[in-house]
Design a protein around this motif. Structure first.
Motif, PDB file in Angstrom:
ATOM      1  N   ILE A 139       9.168   0.799   8.650  1.00 43.64           N
ATOM      2  CA  ILE A 139       8.764   1.901   7.776  1.00 43.64           C
ATOM      3  C   ILE A 139       7.647   1.471   6.838  1.00 43.64           C
ATOM      4  N   VAL A 140       7.079   2.451   6.154  1.00 48.59           N
ATOM      5  CA  VAL A 140       6.223   2.181   5.006  1.00 48.59           C
ATOM      6  C   VAL A 140       7.112   2.261   3.768  1.00 48.59           C
ATOM      7  N   PRO A 141       6.706   1.657   2.665  1.00 48.13           N
ATOM      8  CA  PRO A 141       7.605   1.564   1.511  1.00 48.13           C
ATOM      9  C   PRO A 141       8.118   2.887   0.961  1.00 48.13           C
ATOM     10  N   GLN A 142       7.376   3.976   1.128  1.00 47.18           N
ATOM     11  CA  GLN A 142       7.852   5.245   0.594  1.00 47.18           C
ATOM     12  C   GLN A 142       9.236   5.584   1.142  1.00 47.18           C
ATOM     13  N   ASP A 143       9.462   5.302   2.426  1.00 48.59           N
ATOM     14  CA  ASP A 143      10.748   5.623   3.036  1.00 48.59           C
ATOM     15  C   ASP A 143      11.882   4.780   2.461  1.00 48.59           C
ATOM     16  N   VAL A 144      11.552   3.599   1.958  1.00 50.01           N
ATOM     17  CA  VAL A 144      12.557   2.733   1.365  1.00 50.01           C
ATOM     18  C   VAL A 144      13.130   3.361   0.100  1.00 50.01           C
ATOM     19  N   SER A 145      12.349   4.274  -0.521  1.00 50.61           N
ATOM     20  CA  SER A 145      12.728   4.793  -1.828  1.00 50.61           C
ATOM     21  C   SER A 145      13.932   5.717  -1.778  1.00 50.61           C
ATOM     22  N   ALA A 146      14.294   6.215  -0.632  1.00 54.80           N
ATOM     23  CA  ALA A 146      15.404   7.163  -0.533  1.00 54.80           C
ATOM     24  C   ALA A 146      16.711   6.482  -0.937  1.00 54.80           C
ATOM     25  N   GLY A 147      17.112   6.703  -2.193  1.00 52.63           N
ATOM     26  CA  GLY A 147      18.335   6.108  -2.695  1.00 52.63           C
ATOM     27  C   GLY A 147      18.224   4.629  -2.988  1.00 52.63           C
ATOM     28  N   LYS A 148      17.008   4.074  -2.886  1.00 49.68           N
ATOM     29  CA  LYS A 148      16.822   2.632  -3.072  1.00 49.68           C
ATOM     30  C   LYS A 148      15.595   2.367  -3.939  1.00 49.68           C
ATOM     31  N   TYR A 149      15.526   3.053  -5.076  1.00 50.89           N
ATOM     32  CA  TYR A 149      14.341   2.923  -5.914  1.00 50.89           C
ATOM     33  C   TYR A 149      14.124   1.472  -6.346  1.00 50.89           C
ATOM     34  N   ALA A 150      15.216   0.767  -6.673  1.00 51.21           N
ATOM     35  CA  ALA A 150      15.088  -0.615  -7.146  1.00 51.21           C
ATOM     36  C   ALA A 150      14.396  -1.481  -6.107  1.00 51.21           C
ATOM     37  N   GLN A 151      14.691  -1.241  -4.824  1.00 53.45           N
ATOM     38  CA  GLN A 151      14.063  -2.028  -3.770  1.00 53.45           C
ATOM     39  C   GLN A 151      12.584  -1.713  -3.674  1.00 53.45           C
ATOM     40  N   ARG A 152      12.221  -0.438  -3.782  1.00 53.56           N
ATOM     41  CA  ARG A 152      10.807  -0.090  -3.731  1.00 53.56           C
ATOM     42  C   ARG A 152      10.077  -0.670  -4.935  1.00 53.56           C
ATOM     43  N   ARG A 153      10.715  -0.634  -6.091  1.00 53.19           N
ATOM     44  CA  ARG A 153      10.100  -1.197  -7.289  1.00 53.19           C
ATOM     45  C   ARG A 153       9.839  -2.687  -7.103  1.00 53.19           C
ATOM     46  N   TYR A 154      10.751  -3.359  -6.460  1.00 57.24           N
ATOM     47  CA  TYR A 154      10.582  -4.781  -6.178  1.00 57.24           C
ATOM     48  C   TYR A 154       9.355  -5.004  -5.297  1.00 57.24           C
ATOM     49  N   ILE A 155       9.172  -4.146  -4.299  1.00 58.97           N
ATOM     50  CA  ILE A 155       8.010  -4.249  -3.416  1.00 58.97           C
ATOM     51  C   ILE A 155       6.728  -3.983  -4.192  1.00 58.97           C
ATOM     52  N   VAL A 156       6.734  -2.944  -5.022  1.00 58.82           N
ATOM     53  CA  VAL A 156       5.555  -2.608  -5.827  1.00 58.82           C
ATOM     54  C   VAL A 156       5.191  -3.768  -6.750  1.00 58.82           C
ATOM     55  N   GLU A 157       6.178  -4.356  -7.413  1.00 55.55           N
ATOM     56  CA  GLU A 157       5.913  -5.484  -8.308  1.00 55.55           C
ATOM     57  C   GLU A 157       5.331  -6.674  -7.542  1.00 55.55           C
ATOM     58  N   ALA A 158       5.818  -6.900  -6.327  1.00 56.24           N
ATOM     59  CA  ALA A 158       5.278  -7.993  -5.511  1.00 56.24           C
ATOM     60  C   ALA A 158       3.827  -7.731  -5.136  1.00 56.24           C
ATOM     61  N   ILE A 159       3.494  -6.470  -4.827  1.00 56.11           N
ATOM     62  CA  ILE A 159       2.115  -6.117  -4.475  1.00 56.11           C
ATOM     63  C   ILE A 159       1.198  -6.325  -5.677  1.00 56.11           C
ATOM     64  N   VAL A 160       1.620  -5.876  -6.854  1.00 57.47           N
ATOM     65  CA  VAL A 160       0.811  -6.029  -8.070  1.00 57.47           C
ATOM     66  C   VAL A 160       0.576  -7.503  -8.373  1.00 57.47           C
ATOM     67  N   LYS A 161       1.612  -8.312  -8.246  1.00 56.49           N
ATOM     68  CA  LYS A 161       1.470  -9.751  -8.483  1.00 56.49           C
ATOM     69  C   LYS A 161       0.488 -10.362  -7.498  1.00 56.49           C
ATOM     70  N   TRP A 162       0.595  -9.971  -6.237  1.00 57.01           N
ATOM     71  CA  TRP A 162      -0.306 -10.508  -5.210  1.00 57.01           C
ATOM     72  C   TRP A 162      -1.749 -10.095  -5.475  1.00 57.01           C
ATOM     73  N   LEU A 163      -1.972  -8.826  -5.847  1.00 55.10           N
ATOM     74  CA  LEU A 163      -3.319  -8.365  -6.138  1.00 55.10           C
ATOM     75  C   LEU A 163      -3.932  -9.132  -7.302  1.00 55.10           C
ATOM     76  N   ALA A 164      -3.124  -9.472  -8.290  1.00 61.83           N
ATOM     77  CA  ALA A 164      -3.624 -10.183  -9.465  1.00 61.83           C
ATOM     78  C   ALA A 164      -4.096 -11.581  -9.130  1.00 61.83           C
ATOM     79  N   GLU A 165      -3.622 -12.136  -8.026  1.00 63.07           N
ATOM     80  CA  GLU A 165      -4.000 -13.495  -7.648  1.00 63.07           C
ATOM     81  C   GLU A 165      -5.434 -13.587  -7.154  1.00 63.07           C
ATOM     82  N   GLU A 166      -6.109 -12.423  -7.074  1.00 61.46           N
ATOM     83  CA  GLU A 166      -7.529 -12.435  -6.748  1.00 61.46           C
ATOM     84  C   GLU A 166      -8.323 -13.000  -7.919  1.00 61.46           C
ATOM     85  N   GLY A 167      -7.718 -12.998  -9.102  1.00 63.12           N
ATOM     86  CA  GLY A 167      -8.420 -13.521 -10.274  1.00 63.12           C
ATOM     87  C   GLY A 167      -9.244 -12.502 -10.999  1.00 63.12           C
ATOM     88  N   SER A 168      -8.982 -11.190 -10.740  1.00 62.61           N
ATOM     89  CA  SER A 168      -9.784 -10.143 -11.362  1.00 62.61           C
ATOM     90  C   SER A 168      -9.180  -9.628 -12.648  1.00 62.61           C
TER      91      SER A 168
END
Length: 298
Positions: free
Chosen positions: A268-297
């Motif tokens: 699936i894509v992460p949106q589908d994970v959100s059905a009754g599992k918001y905490a899991q999607r939030r975990y994925i979103v936080e991981a993406i934000v952390k990874w994007l920040a490692e670009e050094g921007s």
């Protein structure tokens, strides 16, 4: 230092703006459906980035093209109803009829080439892969001005070898087959970063990279030491994705640089994970934000 492209503000003074990302849909899908599937996640990523004072990764900074190959068969069950609801909700649609006059276009990045083969196995092959790689190479080297790219039949023209990431996209994200194409673009140096959701690849993927892609794409570029090039989001119980990661990504040159986030939502894509599992999607979103920040921007 972040990769940015020049722009001009209202006073005529040249300034810099964040580079765009390329978003590649899955097998027998289209850009409208993929945009819908990713919208909540991208919006949450943008919101969290703003909270942290970082550059925004937004829907407006993401291009959603259709694959250059028209699908040879039907899409996943239930997809047409979703497409109709998306079309009906668009401004100026003028109708909420759930089916009247709506034709759902579907596209694919490669296929088995067997006529009449069912959806579940028709993606296992490599027919059309050359065409898609050539098309993406052209797309990734052109200026990005539109966030949605209308489908055009494949017409290949050679493009100049000059240019680099400065002229192309900041990165690419993809789902399923689109994630496989995103990996190919990263692996061969066309883009500097890739975010993969439930990736799958064509048959003999690594052999294809070694023998064919050097004639189609520029030589691979070395990632910046400050750059984290690859983030993969997947369900380990999803056999096609698990196999692709284990057999292709991890043994390859990007394996040591791969970051991974797992979930239990299936293919699936992460949106589908959100059905009754918001905490899991939030975990994925936080991981993406952390990874994007490692670009050094930030």
């Amino acid at each position: 230092e972040s990769k940015r492209s020049p722009a001009t503000n209202t006073s005529g003074v040249s300034e810099l703006k964040p580079k765009k990302w390329l978003a590649l849909h899955g097998f027998r899908m289209n850009n409208k459906i993929f945009r819908y599937q990713l919208e909540n996640v991208i919006n949450e990523v943008e919101s969290l980035q703003q909270e942290k004072g970082r550059d925004s990764f937004t829907m407006a900074s993401t291009d959603f093209p259709d694959a250059p190959l028209s699908a040879m068969g039907l899409g996943e069950a239930g997809l047409e109803d979703l497409y109709v609801s998306i079309i009906s909700a668009e401004p100026g649609s003028g109708s909420t009829d759930s089916s009247a006059g709506v034709t759902m276009p579907l596209f694919e990045w490669w296929r088995s080439g067997v006529l009449g083969e069912g959806y579940d196995t028709a993606w296992i092959g490599a027919e059309g892969l050359d065409e898609s790689c050539k098309w993406l190479r052209t797309r990734a080297k052109q200026p990005q001005e539109h966030q949605e790219v209308e489908h055009q039949e494949v017409e290949h023209q050679e493009v100049e070898e000059e240019g680099s990431w400065e002229e192309g996209y900041a990165g690419v994200l993809g789902m399923s087959q689109g994630a496989g194409m995103a990996y190919l673009l990263l692996r061969t140096g066309v883009v500097p970063r890739a975010l993969l959701f439930s990736p799958v690849g064509p048959v003999h993927c690594e052999t294809y990279i070694q023998t064919m892609l050097p004639t189609l794409l520029p030589p691979a570029l070395s990632p910046s030491p400050s750059l984290s090039p690859l983030l993969v989001v997947w369900d380990p119980a999803d056999t096609p994705s698990e196999d692709f990661i284990r057999d292709i990504i991890q043994p390859g040159p990007l394996g040591a640089h791969m970051q991974g986030v797992t979930h239990n939502g299936g293919h699936i894509v992460p949106q589908d994970v959100s059905a009754g599992k918001y905490a899991q999607r939030r975990y994925i979103v936080e991981a993406i934000v952390k990874w994007l920040a490692e670009e050094g921007s930030a």
